[in-house]
Scaffold this motif. Structure first.
Motif, PDB file in Angstrom:
ATOM      1  N   GLY A  20     139.875 -12.758 125.717  1.00  0.00           N
ATOM      2  CA  GLY A  20     140.687 -12.332 124.586  1.00  0.00           C
ATOM      3  C   GLY A  20     140.082 -12.564 123.228  1.00  0.00           C
ATOM      4  O   GLY A  20     140.797 -12.808 122.258  1.00  0.00           O
ATOM      5  N   LEU A  21     138.751 -12.478 123.116  1.00  0.00           N
ATOM      6  CA  LEU A  21     138.118 -12.648 121.822  1.00  0.00           C
ATOM      7  C   LEU A  21     138.421 -11.428 120.960  1.00  0.00           C
ATOM      8  O   LEU A  21     137.948 -10.348 121.219  1.00  0.00           O
ATOM      9  N   ALA A  22     139.221 -11.626 119.921  1.00  0.00           N
ATOM     10  CA  ALA A  22     139.614 -10.503 119.074  1.00  0.00           C
ATOM     11  C   ALA A  22     139.684 -10.958 117.636  1.00  0.00           C
ATOM     12  O   ALA A  22     140.647 -11.546 117.208  1.00  0.00           O
ATOM     13  N   ALA A  23     138.634 -10.693 116.886  1.00  0.00           N
ATOM     14  CA  ALA A  23     138.615 -11.132 115.494  1.00  0.00           C
ATOM     15  C   ALA A  23     139.266 -10.093 114.608  1.00  0.00           C
ATOM     16  O   ALA A  23     139.114  -8.907 114.797  1.00  0.00           O
ATOM     17  N   CYS A  24     139.990 -10.571 113.613  1.00  0.00           N
ATOM     18  CA  CYS A  24     140.657  -9.655 112.685  1.00  0.00           C
ATOM     19  C   CYS A  24     139.721  -9.189 111.592  1.00  0.00           C
ATOM     20  O   CYS A  24     140.043  -8.275 110.855  1.00  0.00           O
ATOM     21  N   GLY A  25     138.559  -9.858 111.430  1.00  0.00           N
ATOM     22  CA  GLY A  25     137.608  -9.421 110.426  1.00  0.00           C
ATOM     23  C   GLY A  25     137.886 -10.029 109.072  1.00  0.00           C
ATOM     24  O   GLY A  25     138.754 -10.859 108.897  1.00  0.00           O
ATOM     25  N   SER A  26     137.077  -9.601 108.090  1.00  0.00           N
ATOM     26  CA  SER A  26     137.183 -10.149 106.742  1.00  0.00           C
ATOM     27  C   SER A  26     137.743  -9.122 105.801  1.00  0.00           C
ATOM     28  O   SER A  26     137.956  -7.977 106.136  1.00  0.00           O
ATOM     29  N   ASP A  27     137.961  -9.572 104.581  1.00  0.00           N
ATOM     30  CA  ASP A  27     138.470  -8.634 103.591  1.00  0.00           C
ATOM     31  C   ASP A  27     137.339  -8.077 102.732  1.00  0.00           C
ATOM     32  O   ASP A  27     137.577  -7.528 101.666  1.00  0.00           O
ATOM     33  N   GLY A  28     136.099  -8.274 103.223  1.00  0.00           N
ATOM     34  CA  GLY A  28     134.960  -7.714 102.509  1.00  0.00           C
ATOM     35  C   GLY A  28     134.578  -8.511 101.296  1.00  0.00           C
ATOM     36  O   GLY A  28     134.049  -7.975 100.329  1.00  0.00           O
ATOM     37  N   GLY A  29     134.820  -9.818 101.301  1.00  0.00           N
ATOM     38  CA  GLY A  29     134.458 -10.661 100.174  1.00  0.00           C
ATOM     39  C   GLY A  29     132.963 -10.647  99.941  1.00  0.00           C
ATOM     40  O   GLY A  29     132.175 -10.267 100.786  1.00  0.00           O
ATOM     41  N   SER A  30     132.535 -11.122  98.772  1.00  0.00           N
ATOM     42  CA  SER A  30     131.139 -11.044  98.391  1.00  0.00           C
ATOM     43  C   SER A  30     130.297 -12.140  99.008  1.00  0.00           C
ATOM     44  O   SER A  30     129.086 -12.088  98.946  1.00  0.00           O
ATOM     45  N   ASP A  31     130.916 -13.141  99.603  1.00  0.00           N
ATOM     46  CA  ASP A  31     130.196 -14.250 100.201  1.00  0.00           C
ATOM     47  C   ASP A  31     129.324 -13.749 101.344  1.00  0.00           C
ATOM     48  O   ASP A  31     129.804 -13.261 102.341  1.00  0.00           O
ATOM     49  N   ILE A 227     126.409  -0.766 106.261  1.00  0.00           N
ATOM     50  CA  ILE A 227     126.364  -2.113 106.832  1.00  0.00           C
ATOM     51  C   ILE A 227     126.732  -3.129 105.745  1.00  0.00           C
ATOM     52  O   ILE A 227     126.073  -3.200 104.713  1.00  0.00           O
ATOM     53  N   LYS A 228     127.771  -3.902 105.989  1.00  0.00           N
ATOM     54  CA  LYS A 228     128.235  -4.905 105.033  1.00  0.00           C
ATOM     55  C   LYS A 228     128.004  -6.326 105.523  1.00  0.00           C
ATOM     56  O   LYS A 228     128.041  -7.275 104.745  1.00  0.00           O
ATOM     57  N   ASN A 229     127.805  -6.451 106.816  1.00  0.00           N
ATOM     58  CA  ASN A 229     127.568  -7.744 107.438  1.00  0.00           C
ATOM     59  C   ASN A 229     126.601  -7.503 108.594  1.00  0.00           C
ATOM     60  O   ASN A 229     126.878  -6.684 109.473  1.00  0.00           O
ATOM     61  N   PRO A 230     125.424  -8.156 108.616  1.00  0.00           N
ATOM     62  CA  PRO A 230     124.431  -7.832 109.647  1.00  0.00           C
ATOM     63  C   PRO A 230     124.850  -8.215 111.054  1.00  0.00           C
ATOM     64  O   PRO A 230     124.169  -7.858 112.019  1.00  0.00           O
ATOM     65  N   TYR A 231     125.978  -8.925 111.199  1.00  0.00           N
ATOM     66  CA  TYR A 231     126.496  -9.268 112.527  1.00  0.00           C
ATOM     67  C   TYR A 231     127.678  -8.382 112.909  1.00  0.00           C
ATOM     68  O   TYR A 231     128.274  -8.573 113.967  1.00  0.00           O
ATOM     69  N   ALA A 232     128.005  -7.398 112.062  1.00  0.00           N
ATOM     70  CA  ALA A 232     129.105  -6.468 112.322  1.00  0.00           C
ATOM     71  C   ALA A 232     128.537  -5.050 112.317  1.00  0.00           C
ATOM     72  O   ALA A 232     128.552  -4.360 111.296  1.00  0.00           O
ATOM     73  N   LEU A 233     128.041  -4.633 113.462  1.00  0.00           N
ATOM     74  CA  LEU A 233     127.402  -3.324 113.587  1.00  0.00           C
ATOM     75  C   LEU A 233     128.161  -2.458 114.578  1.00  0.00           C
ATOM     76  O   LEU A 233     128.396  -2.876 115.715  1.00  0.00           O
ATOM     77  N   ASP A 234     128.544  -1.258 114.126  1.00  0.00           N
ATOM     78  CA  ASP A 234     129.104  -0.322 115.096  1.00  0.00           C
ATOM     79  C   ASP A 234     127.956   0.287 115.892  1.00  0.00           C
ATOM     80  O   ASP A 234     126.782  -0.032 115.669  1.00  0.00           O
ATOM     81  N   SER A 380     133.410  -7.556 119.217  1.00  0.00           N
ATOM     82  CA  SER A 380     133.799  -6.149 119.205  1.00  0.00           C
ATOM     83  C   SER A 380     134.721  -5.791 118.043  1.00  0.00           C
ATOM     84  O   SER A 380     134.709  -4.652 117.583  1.00  0.00           O
ATOM     85  N   ASP A 381     135.540  -6.735 117.591  1.00  0.00           N
ATOM     86  CA  ASP A 381     136.367  -6.476 116.415  1.00  0.00           C
ATOM     87  C   ASP A 381     135.560  -6.876 115.188  1.00  0.00           C
ATOM     88  O   ASP A 381     135.162  -8.032 115.034  1.00  0.00           O
ATOM     89  N   CYS A 382     135.311  -5.911 114.316  1.00  0.00           N
ATOM     90  CA  CYS A 382     134.297  -6.049 113.275  1.00  0.00           C
ATOM     91  C   CYS A 382     134.555  -7.216 112.322  1.00  0.00           C
ATOM     92  O   CYS A 382     135.637  -7.322 111.726  1.00  0.00           O
ATOM     93  N   LEU A 383     133.546  -8.053 112.151  1.00  0.00           N
ATOM     94  CA  LEU A 383     133.632  -9.206 111.264  1.00  0.00           C
ATOM     95  C   LEU A 383     133.620  -8.826 109.788  1.00  0.00           C
ATOM     96  O   LEU A 383     133.868  -9.661 108.930  1.00  0.00           O
ATOM     97  N   ASP A 384     133.322  -7.559 109.484  1.00  0.00           N
ATOM     98  CA  ASP A 384     133.323  -7.133 108.090  1.00  0.00           C
ATOM     99  C   ASP A 384     134.679  -6.557 107.659  1.00  0.00           C
ATOM    100  O   ASP A 384     134.833  -6.065 106.551  1.00  0.00           O
ATOM    101  N   GLY A 385     135.661  -6.609 108.540  1.00  0.00           N
ATOM    102  CA  GLY A 385     137.009  -6.183 108.174  1.00  0.00           C
ATOM    103  C   GLY A 385     137.384  -4.777 108.578  1.00  0.00           C
ATOM    104  O   GLY A 385     138.541  -4.382 108.439  1.00  0.00           O
ATOM    105  N   ARG A 386     136.440  -3.992 109.093  1.00  0.00           N
ATOM    106  CA  ARG A 386     136.775  -2.631 109.492  1.00  0.00           C
ATOM    107  C   ARG A 386     137.710  -2.642 110.701  1.00  0.00           C
ATOM    108  O   ARG A 386     137.517  -3.424 111.636  1.00  0.00           O
ATOM    109  N   THR A 387     138.695  -1.782 110.664  1.00  0.00           N
ATOM    110  CA  THR A 387     139.641  -1.682 111.775  1.00  0.00           C
ATOM    111  C   THR A 387     139.657  -0.275 112.381  1.00  0.00           C
ATOM    112  O   THR A 387     140.378  -0.032 113.349  1.00  0.00           O
TER     113      THR A 387
END
Length: 406
Positions: A20-31, A227-234, A380-387
């Protein structure tokens, strides 16, 4: 002397996903390296209870660690940060070293280990599979002195709840032989662009997580890929990164994971440019090999290790005592200086034998840290916030890396 690890990970993330690994992602912050809480959103981990108070020490603790993270002076009298722990707590430290993150994840499933020093490409897998418990930082007094920029991040917490104690960290640097590479490079383009004048003498890190380095390169050279996060690739973004890596393969002379072999390759000139760690560069400089290493302006990937407690540890009091000991200022100073990484505890810098050590490793440089994308398990659930799209996971990356290497 240096990062004595071999992180050629090969296992898929299938078990974690099945749990059940399901990340909600980020809000695209600059960090750049991401943070937990509101920015991460987090996923829903298994309901593992957190330790609420300390009790009597159980007499032993079983430690799973990267090599040289739990030395007792047997191999080298100058390396001993276990003996004092055993004397102070009465807990016998039983240590096993692992060679890869995948090996650590597999070993933790046995239930034989109380604590593990997990890198960012393993932590989310351990959390999602229910193999580690949330950590009560109130029971780790030295946690208060851990650098704020290492707390509540993507790789060590979920929705603001810490799952471990930060240990040590570093960036993956660009290094070259100054007598053989001219002009001096300033960008990762020097190892990814085709038709390099140094073809056959370029070195790259041997692990699926190296795909993130190619993704970071694409973030800066092809922004239209999104690409906004190199670990969040479709899937399309991963395919582009694989294209870059396949092109690079024709020019790579060595894929390395053994730090000693890497140092030797630069010493004898078989490699003249590529990715490295600060300690490798230091070792080469100390041996009068003319090298220079930089963190390019576009930033880099990097690593940080987190001490985590097994979900059903039978020695949890000794385990928490170990967490507090290993992150204490004097222990951090001795271990990270010997090992070659920046300490997590801000007070450690006052105890290093080399008073320039923390400056060399940028231990308190928050601006430097913001240029680093720390290893984080792709899910699988994008860490950059994309849904609106599904991202590729670690299993996809492992398959892709096999395709790259052939």
């Amino acid at each position: 002397m240096r990062r004595k690890r071999t992180l050629a990970g090969t296992a898929a993330l299938g078990l974690a996903l099945a749990l059940g690994l399901a990340a909600c992602g980020s809000d695209g912050g600059s960090d750049a390296s991401g943070s937990a809480g509101e920015e991460q959103g987090g996923f829903t981990p298994p309901d593992i209870p957190m330790k609420e108070s300390l009790g009597d020490m159980e007499g032993e603790v079983n430690i799973l660690a990267w090599p040289y993270y739990a030395e007792d002076g047997t191999a080298d009298p100058a390396a001993d940060w276990v003996t004092d722990y055993e004397k102070d707590t009465g807990c016998q430290a039983n240590v096993k070293y692992f060679k890869t993150s995948d090996e650590a994840v597999s070993l933790m499933k046995s239930g034989d280990w109380d604590v593990v020093s997990a890198s960012g490409d393993a932590t989310l897998r351990l959390i999602a599979s229910g193999d580690v418990a949330p950590v009560n930082t109130d029971l780790v007094p030295n946690y208060a002195d851990v650098q704020p920029f290492l707390k509540d991040r993507l790789w060590n917490s979920v929705d603001g709840q810490m799952y471990g104690i930060p240990h040590g960290w570093g960036a993956n640097l660009l290094m070259w032989r100054t007598d053989k590479v001219d002009p001096a490079p300033t960008s990762w383009a020097s190892v990814f662009e085709p038709d390099s004048p140094y073809a056959g003498k370029i070195t790259a890190y041997d692990s699926p997580i190296y795909i993130a380095d190619a993704a970071l390169y694409l973030m800066n050279t092809q922004p239209d890929l999104g690409i906004k996060n190199p670990y969040a690739l479709d899937a399309d973004q991963l395919a582009k990164a694989v294209e870059v890596l396949k092109t690079q393969k024709a020019e790579v002379g060595e894929y390395w994971s053994d730090y000693l072999a890497h140092i030797q390759s630069f010493t004898n000139g078989d490699s003249v440019i590529g990715t490295t760690w600060q300690s490798n560069a230091n070792a080469l400089t100390a041996a009068d090999v003319p090298v220079e290493a930089i963190l390019p302006d576009e930033g880099s990937t990097g690593w940080i290790d987190t001490w985590m407690v097994a979900a059903d540890s039978p020695h949890s009091n000794c385990a928490y005592a170990w967490l507090d000991h290993i992150v204490s200022p004097k222990t951090q100073a001795a271990l990270t200086e010997y090992y070659g990484e920046a300490p997590a505890n801000a007070k450690a810098c006052g105890f290093t034998s080399d008073k320039s050590f923390c400056d060399t490793y940028h231990a308190a440089d928050a601006a430097y840290v913001e240029k680093i994308w720390y290893w984080t398990t792709p899910i699988s659930d994008c860490l950059d916030g994309r849904t609106d799209v599904q991202c590729t996971d670690y299993g996809d990356w492992t398959q892709a890396w096999t395709e790259v290497k052939g």
